[in-house]
Design a protein around this motif. Structure first.
Motif, PDB file in Angstrom:
ATOM      1  N   GLN A   1       0.860  -1.249   0.106  1.00 12.61           N
ATOM      2  CA  GLN A   1       0.024   0.040  -0.045  1.00 12.61           C
ATOM      3  C   GLN A   1       0.862   1.201  -0.183  1.00 12.61           C
ATOM      4  OE1 GLN A   1      -3.428  -0.036   0.381  1.00 12.61           O
ATOM      5  NE2 GLN A   1      -3.531   1.868  -0.162  1.00 12.61           N
ATOM      6  N   ASN A   2       1.711   1.526   1.009  1.00 13.82           N
ATOM      7  CA  ASN A   2       2.462   2.431   1.236  1.00 13.82           C
ATOM      8  C   ASN A   2       3.826   2.451   0.053  1.00 13.82           C
ATOM      9  OD1 ASN A   2       1.158   3.692   3.239  1.00 13.82           O
ATOM     10  ND2 ASN A   2       1.647   2.182   4.869  1.00 13.82           N
ATOM     11  N   ASP A   3       3.987   1.509  -0.601  1.00 16.28           N
ATOM     12  CA  ASP A   3       5.245   1.390  -1.468  1.00 16.28           C
ATOM     13  C   ASP A   3       4.739   2.433  -2.799  1.00 16.28           C
ATOM     14  OD1 ASP A   3       7.267  -0.981  -0.950  1.00 16.28           O
ATOM     15  OD2 ASP A   3       5.342  -1.294  -0.101  1.00 16.28           O
ATOM     16  N   ALA A   4       3.484   2.666  -2.836  1.00 16.37           N
ATOM     17  CA  ALA A   4       3.140   3.736  -4.033  1.00 16.37           C
ATOM     18  C   ALA A   4       3.693   5.076  -3.636  1.00 16.37           C
ATOM     19  CB  ALA A   4       1.844   3.507  -4.240  1.00 16.37           C
ATOM     20  N   TRP A   5       4.055   5.447  -2.414  1.00 19.90           N
ATOM     21  CA  TRP A   5       4.662   6.797  -2.184  1.00 19.90           C
ATOM     22  C   TRP A   5       6.193   6.763  -2.053  1.00 19.90           C
ATOM     23  CZ3 TRP A   5       3.363  11.768  -1.715  1.00 19.90           C
ATOM     24  CH2 TRP A   5       4.208  12.569  -1.149  1.00 19.90           C
TER      25      TRP A   5
ATOM     26  N   MET B   1       3.462   1.027  -9.920  1.00 21.87           N
ATOM     27  CA  MET B   1       2.469   0.060 -10.440  1.00 21.87           C
ATOM     28  C   MET B   1       1.764   0.662 -11.550  1.00 21.87           C
ATOM     29  SD  MET B   1       3.374  -2.665  -9.786  1.00 21.87           S
ATOM     30  CE  MET B   1       4.537  -3.438  -8.330  1.00 21.87           C
ATOM     31  N   GLN B   2       1.863   1.890 -11.691  1.00 24.15           N
ATOM     32  CA  GLN B   2       1.042   2.740 -13.151  1.00 24.15           C
ATOM     33  C   GLN B   2       1.805   2.078 -14.155  1.00 24.15           C
ATOM     34  OE1 GLN B   2      -1.480   4.652 -12.880  1.00 24.15           O
ATOM     35  NE2 GLN B   2      -1.649   5.424 -10.820  1.00 24.15           N
ATOM     36  N   GLU B   3       3.034   1.425 -14.093  1.00 27.55           N
ATOM     37  CA  GLU B   3       3.471   0.983 -15.492  1.00 27.55           C
ATOM     38  C   GLU B   3       4.003  -0.479 -14.930  1.00 27.55           C
ATOM     39  OE1 GLU B   3       6.356   3.202 -17.204  1.00 27.55           O
ATOM     40  OE2 GLU B   3       5.247   5.005 -17.139  1.00 27.55           O
ATOM     41  N   GLU B   4       3.243  -1.526 -14.919  1.00 32.72           N
ATOM     42  CA  GLU B   4       3.496  -2.770 -13.981  1.00 32.72           C
ATOM     43  C   GLU B   4       4.659  -3.453 -14.689  1.00 32.72           C
ATOM     44  OE1 GLU B   4       0.112  -5.447 -13.207  1.00 32.72           O
ATOM     45  OE2 GLU B   4      -1.216  -3.805 -13.493  1.00 32.72           O
ATOM     46  N   GLN B   5       4.912  -3.165 -16.082  1.00 35.10           N
ATOM     47  CA  GLN B   5       6.032  -3.935 -16.696  1.00 35.10           C
ATOM     48  C   GLN B   5       7.225  -2.837 -16.952  1.00 35.10           C
ATOM     49  OE1 GLN B   5       5.158  -7.040 -17.583  1.00 35.10           O
ATOM     50  NE2 GLN B   5       2.908  -6.400 -16.805  1.00 35.10           N
ATOM     51  N   GLY B   6       7.267  -2.084 -16.090  1.00 36.19           N
ATOM     52  CA  GLY B   6       8.513  -1.155 -15.923  1.00 36.19           C
ATOM     53  C   GLY B   6       9.415  -1.755 -14.992  1.00 36.19           C
TER      54      GLY B   6
ATOM     55  N   HIS C   1      -6.186   1.525  -3.371  1.00 40.49           N
ATOM     56  CA  HIS C   1      -4.843   1.159  -4.086  1.00 40.49           C
ATOM     57  C   HIS C   1      -5.055   1.101  -5.530  1.00 40.49           C
ATOM     58  CE1 HIS C   1      -5.533  -2.590  -2.307  1.00 40.49           C
ATOM     59  NE2 HIS C   1      -5.041  -3.083  -3.376  1.00 40.49           N
ATOM     60  N   ASN C   2      -3.974   1.143  -6.130  1.00 45.74           N
ATOM     61  CA  ASN C   2      -3.951   0.797  -7.528  1.00 45.74           C
ATOM     62  C   ASN C   2      -3.921  -0.999  -7.645  1.00 45.74           C
ATOM     63  OD1 ASN C   2      -2.989  -0.086 -10.140  1.00 45.74           O
ATOM     64  ND2 ASN C   2      -1.593   1.297 -10.169  1.00 45.74           N
TER      65      ASN C   2
END
Length: 380
Positions: free
Chosen positions: A270-274, A279-284, A319-320
């Motif tokens: 959850q907080n890894d998005a900050w 994960m907006q670009e899952e294949q990045g 979350h995403n």
């Protein structure tokens, strides 16, 4: 809703501290039940290097005592505040309350009234528990009862064991802001946080299991992300510690031989998005690196607990969904029949800010049912 929530009492809530220095037990005609007393029960990841002053930092850790012959019960504690206000959780028989620790008495021993007006002729069970995460910690110096009262043997703790790793939702942060169901969090300084009403402890009660909750508001999996300690420390460097909020050189290692759970629930991602939602670009590349690190950490947990079931999840907090898909990918790669992926019906769609008691109870029902359905031998 949980029975204890219905019976929650505000009697005794508020500030009720008295300095221990100069407190005369003989004059008060009281007896001190020391932390090392044989009849006390402890549960949780507790720092008991000093057995005369065990330190409670993790949410849901508790000390419990059954007793007779006293119309009240008090506790002696030393509080250390890191941020927010500090509240102790009290379960007196089946009635729950909280007691605030005076800010002006931080770092000195104080006497705190936990319950009063009890029937002296009845047997009682008091549980002093950690309502909050590592925003504060306290050393427990003992219970105080009336002179002549007796600590007696309590019912044994459950045989089943479960352990949770997570963030603020797993710790029960802002859970009691029930008037804000479906709404953002109200302004608060921790007064609505209560690990007792976290989905984690509720799941353990539903399964009749004891629980260790290793959780912290704002924590991410990876060091360098999340909100906890300004992103300096993630679960990857904290999960094997007794207390989180210490300088690196002071953080004590936990002895995993002391508690071996049948089931481990991991709710991170959850907080890894900050500061960046990778994960907006899952294949990045950053997303792939996160999955690699997550897999590495799950394997480290598996090494600690070779026989446990490990449930990979997030929570219903917004979350995403890419985080859940990534966890699912890791679960498939691990190819371990006892490592499973779980999604709630409302996964990622709960109350903004933090979930409330009602939602936590629903999560517990879902998760508890899922765990019970894993295997008929899960608790062996």
């Amino acid at each position: 809703m949980d029975k204890a929530m219905k019976k929650e009492s505000r009697e005794g809530a508020g500030k009720s501290c008295m300095l221990w220095k100069g407190y005369d037990v003989e004059k008060e005609r009281e007896r001190l039940v020391a932390p090392t007393h044989d009849e006390l029960q402890y549960c949780g990841r507790i720092d008991d290097e000093d057995p005369d002053a065990p330190v409670f930092a993790m949410p849901a850790g508790f000390v419990r005592m059954a007793f007779t012959g006293s119309s009240y019960v008090k506790a002696v504690v030393i509080n250390k505040r890191n941020y927010n206000r500090s509240f102790l959780g009290v379960l007196m028989d089946e009635t729950q309350s909280k007691v605030e620790l005076d800010r002006e008495f931080d770092k000195v021993p104080v006497v705190v009234e936990l319950a009063k007006n009890l029937d002296k002729g009845q047997e009682h069970l008091v549980t002093l528990f950690k309502r909050m995460d590592n925003c504060h910690e306290y050393a427990f110096l003992g219970f105080l009862l009336e002179y002549g009262a007796k600590a007696i043997k309590a019912r044994p703790l459950p045989r089943k064991k479960i352990e949770f790793y997570g963030d603020s939702v797993t710790a029960g942060e802002v859970a009691e802001a029930v008037d804000c169901f479906g709404k953002p969090d109200p302004e608060n300084e921790g007064e609505y946080s209560n690990a007792y009403f976290s989905y984690a402890w509720a799941t353990a009660r539903l399964l009749h299991a004891r629980v260790h909750i290793v959780a912290q508001g704002g924590i991410a999996l990876l060091d360098g992300s999340g909100y906890f300690m300004e992103g300096k420390a993630g679960m990857e460097s904290c999960y094997d510690k007794v207390r989180f909020y210490q300088e690196e050189g002071e953080r004590k290692a936990w002895d995993f031989n002391r508690y071996t759970p049948h089931v481990v629930v991991v709710a991170l991602g959850q907080n890894d998005a900050w500061p960046e939602d990778i994960m907006q670009e899952e294949q990045g590349e950053k997303a792939r690196e996160w999955r690699r690190k997550y897999k590495e950490w799950i394997l480290a947990v598996r090494e600690r607990y070779p026989k446990a079931w490990i449930v990979l999840a997030t929570t219903i907090l917004h979350h995403n969904a890419g985080w859940d898909r990534s966890i699912g990918k890791v679960c498939a790669e691990l190819n371990d029949p006892k490592i499973v992926h779980f999604l709630y019906h409302e996964n990622g769609r709960g109350t903004p800010g933090h979930i409330r008691v009602q939602e936590a109870m629903n999560m517990a029902l879902e998760l508890g049912g899922f765990i019970n359905g894993l295997s008929s031998h899960i608790w062996e």
